[in-house]
Design a protein around this motif. Sequence first.
Motif, PDB file in Angstrom:
ATOM      1  N   MET A   4     -99.254 -46.897 -64.635  1.00 60.04           N
ATOM      2  CA  MET A   4    -100.512 -46.265 -65.027  1.00 60.04           C
ATOM      3  C   MET A   4    -100.414 -44.744 -64.958  1.00 60.04           C
ATOM      4  N   ARG A   5     -99.681 -44.227 -63.976  1.00 60.32           N
ATOM      5  CA  ARG A   5     -99.521 -42.769 -63.865  1.00 60.32           C
ATOM      6  C   ARG A   5     -98.731 -42.218 -65.044  1.00 60.32           C
ATOM      7  N   ARG A   6     -97.651 -42.897 -65.416  1.00 61.78           N
ATOM      8  CA  ARG A   6     -96.863 -42.441 -66.564  1.00 61.78           C
ATOM      9  C   ARG A   6     -97.693 -42.524 -67.857  1.00 61.78           C
ATOM     10  N   CYS A   7     -98.476 -43.595 -68.007  1.00 63.77           N
ATOM     11  CA  CYS A   7     -99.316 -43.729 -69.203  1.00 63.77           C
ATOM     12  C   CYS A   7    -100.414 -42.676 -69.219  1.00 63.77           C
ATOM     13  N   ARG A   8    -100.979 -42.364 -68.073  1.00 62.71           N
ATOM     14  CA  ARG A   8    -102.020 -41.331 -67.994  1.00 62.71           C
ATOM     15  C   ARG A   8    -101.458 -39.978 -68.408  1.00 62.71           C
ATOM     16  N   ASP A   9    -100.256 -39.630 -67.953  1.00 62.53           N
ATOM     17  CA  ASP A   9     -99.668 -38.323 -68.272  1.00 62.53           C
ATOM     18  C   ASP A   9     -99.486 -38.136 -69.772  1.00 62.53           C
ATOM     19  N   VAL A  28     -97.110 -51.060 -74.961  1.00 63.19           N
ATOM     20  CA  VAL A  28     -97.505 -49.672 -74.726  1.00 63.19           C
ATOM     21  C   VAL A  28     -97.528 -48.944 -76.065  1.00 63.19           C
ATOM     22  N   ARG A  29     -98.632 -48.271 -76.322  1.00 59.41           N
ATOM     23  CA  ARG A  29     -98.832 -47.583 -77.608  1.00 59.41           C
ATOM     24  C   ARG A  29     -99.068 -46.107 -77.391  1.00 59.41           C
ATOM     25  N   GLY A  30     -98.340 -45.266 -78.139  1.00 55.84           N
ATOM     26  CA  GLY A  30     -98.571 -43.827 -78.108  1.00 55.84           C
ATOM     27  C   GLY A  30     -99.776 -43.451 -78.936  1.00 55.84           C
ATOM     28  N   THR A  31    -100.464 -42.374 -78.555  1.00 60.01           N
ATOM     29  CA  THR A  31    -101.677 -41.959 -79.273  1.00 60.01           C
ATOM     30  C   THR A  31    -101.575 -40.571 -79.876  1.00 60.01           C
ATOM     31  N   VAL A  32    -100.580 -39.781 -79.483  1.00 56.44           N
ATOM     32  CA  VAL A  32    -100.423 -38.431 -80.020  1.00 56.44           C
ATOM     33  C   VAL A  32     -99.007 -38.289 -80.546  1.00 56.44           C
ATOM     34  N   PRO A  33     -98.782 -37.415 -81.552  1.00 60.06           N
ATOM     35  CA  PRO A  33     -97.437 -37.272 -82.110  1.00 60.06           C
ATOM     36  C   PRO A  33     -96.467 -36.695 -81.084  1.00 60.06           C
ATOM     37  N   SER A  34     -95.300 -37.305 -80.970  1.00 59.31           N
ATOM     38  CA  SER A  34     -94.303 -36.819 -80.023  1.00 59.31           C
ATOM     39  C   SER A  34     -93.444 -35.706 -80.612  1.00 59.31           C
ATOM     40  N   SER A  35     -93.529 -35.508 -81.935  1.00 54.61           N
ATOM     41  CA  SER A  35     -92.798 -34.433 -82.596  1.00 54.61           C
ATOM     42  C   SER A  35     -93.552 -34.040 -83.856  1.00 54.61           C
ATOM     43  N   PRO A  36     -93.374 -32.800 -84.360  1.00 52.01           N
ATOM     44  CA  PRO A  36     -94.080 -32.380 -85.574  1.00 52.01           C
ATOM     45  C   PRO A  36     -93.772 -33.310 -86.751  1.00 52.01           C
ATOM     46  N   GLY A  37     -94.803 -33.644 -87.502  1.00 52.56           N
ATOM     47  CA  GLY A  37     -94.614 -34.492 -88.665  1.00 52.56           C
ATOM     48  C   GLY A  37     -94.463 -35.963 -88.348  1.00 52.56           C
ATOM     49  N   LYS A  47    -101.040 -31.974 -75.685  1.00 57.99           N
ATOM     50  CA  LYS A  47    -101.741 -32.813 -76.671  1.00 57.99           C
ATOM     51  C   LYS A  47    -102.320 -34.066 -76.008  1.00 57.99           C
ATOM     52  N   ALA A  48    -101.495 -34.697 -75.161  1.00 54.26           N
ATOM     53  CA  ALA A  48    -101.924 -35.924 -74.506  1.00 54.26           C
ATOM     54  C   ALA A  48    -103.094 -35.677 -73.564  1.00 54.26           C
ATOM     55  N   GLU A  49    -103.049 -34.575 -72.823  1.00 51.45           N
ATOM     56  CA  GLU A  49    -104.129 -34.257 -71.884  1.00 51.45           C
ATOM     57  C   GLU A  49    -105.430 -33.976 -72.626  1.00 51.45           C
ATOM     58  N   ARG A  50    -105.345 -33.242 -73.721  1.00 51.11           N
ATOM     59  CA  ARG A  50    -106.557 -32.939 -74.490  1.00 51.11           C
ATOM     60  C   ARG A  50    -107.148 -34.219 -75.084  1.00 51.11           C
ATOM     61  N   ALA A  51    -106.293 -35.091 -75.627  1.00 51.56           N
ATOM     62  CA  ALA A  51    -106.771 -36.350 -76.194  1.00 51.56           C
ATOM     63  C   ALA A  51    -107.398 -37.230 -75.115  1.00 51.56           C
ATOM     64  N   TYR A  52    -106.801 -37.253 -73.924  1.00 52.54           N
ATOM     65  CA  TYR A  52    -107.346 -38.050 -72.821  1.00 52.54           C
ATOM     66  C   TYR A  52    -108.741 -37.562 -72.441  1.00 52.54           C
ATOM     67  N   ARG A  53    -108.925 -36.247 -72.370  1.00 51.39           N
ATOM     68  CA  ARG A  53    -110.223 -35.689 -71.982  1.00 51.39           C
ATOM     69  C   ARG A  53    -111.300 -35.986 -73.027  1.00 51.39           C
TER      70      ARG A  53
END
Length: 281
Positions: free
Chosen positions: A83-88, A106-115, A213-219
């Motif tokens: 859960m900690r790794r997924c939260r980060d 486990v599904r990613g929600t933000v792009p890990s690289s441009p494009g 990106k991940a922190e902003r999306a989480y908030r």
Amino acid sequence: MKLDATPTETTLTVTAFDAMHFLRIGAYTRSFVDEDGKGMTDERIFEELAGSVQRLGFSSTGLSGQANGYVLQDNETNYDFLMRRCRDANYECMIRVDGDKEELFVRGTVPSSPGAPPPARPTGPTLIFKQEIEHISLDMRLPVLGSAVTTWGYDVSSGKAVMGHCDENASSDEKLEKETGFQVASVEPLPASPLTVRRPDLAASDALDFIAKAERAYRQATFIVGEATLRTINFEATAGLNVNIKGVNGQFDGRYCVVKSMHRFDESANHTVLTLRRSGK
């Protein structure tokens, strides 16, 4: 199993858990590295965690493919570490069931690289108030942290600080909303709500940008949160899907992510209870 007794009534509640519950057993301390001593990707780490539970499969989509540096599980259960790794990284984590087989997904929600846009979340059923939905409670709150996120890391070899930043929508959910939580909160006289995250374990600017990106999306993801009780059991509305809520209110109707799906069976009636969230309106 839980017992509730009064002079006139006794209720026995039996709760069944999915395979993720076994990750809560025991606390461990270990580091995650490959055979050659290099850091593992998130996918490799999660696959190893799933492998600690018998007959639990694993799959993922949209995760960051970057190899991590030194990753430590410090006297944590496998569940708390997961859960900690997924939260980060703002990953979505759930159990998918196919017959008698269970799989950690486990599904990613933000792009890990441009494009590289994150994968779209699958679409579930449309649920209408007073038809499929018996009761619904939704809470809309302006996000107060994270309109702009700055991340700071540290490069040991150069002795210099490294920065990442994000101040725009990046997740697949945010890009689908007409008006996100941070956009609603951007009107005067409301001030901006910047946030700084310190990650001394990271030294690469692209990794720090990803965390920002991940922190902003989480908030922003919890702009609207709530719970819906369905009139009957609904196995199609499962965690990890988008459902379309209608017939409630113009401010609240729309697409919601199902965070949790719980089925209740009792003598009087059977219900599915959904935990919901939404990043905009």
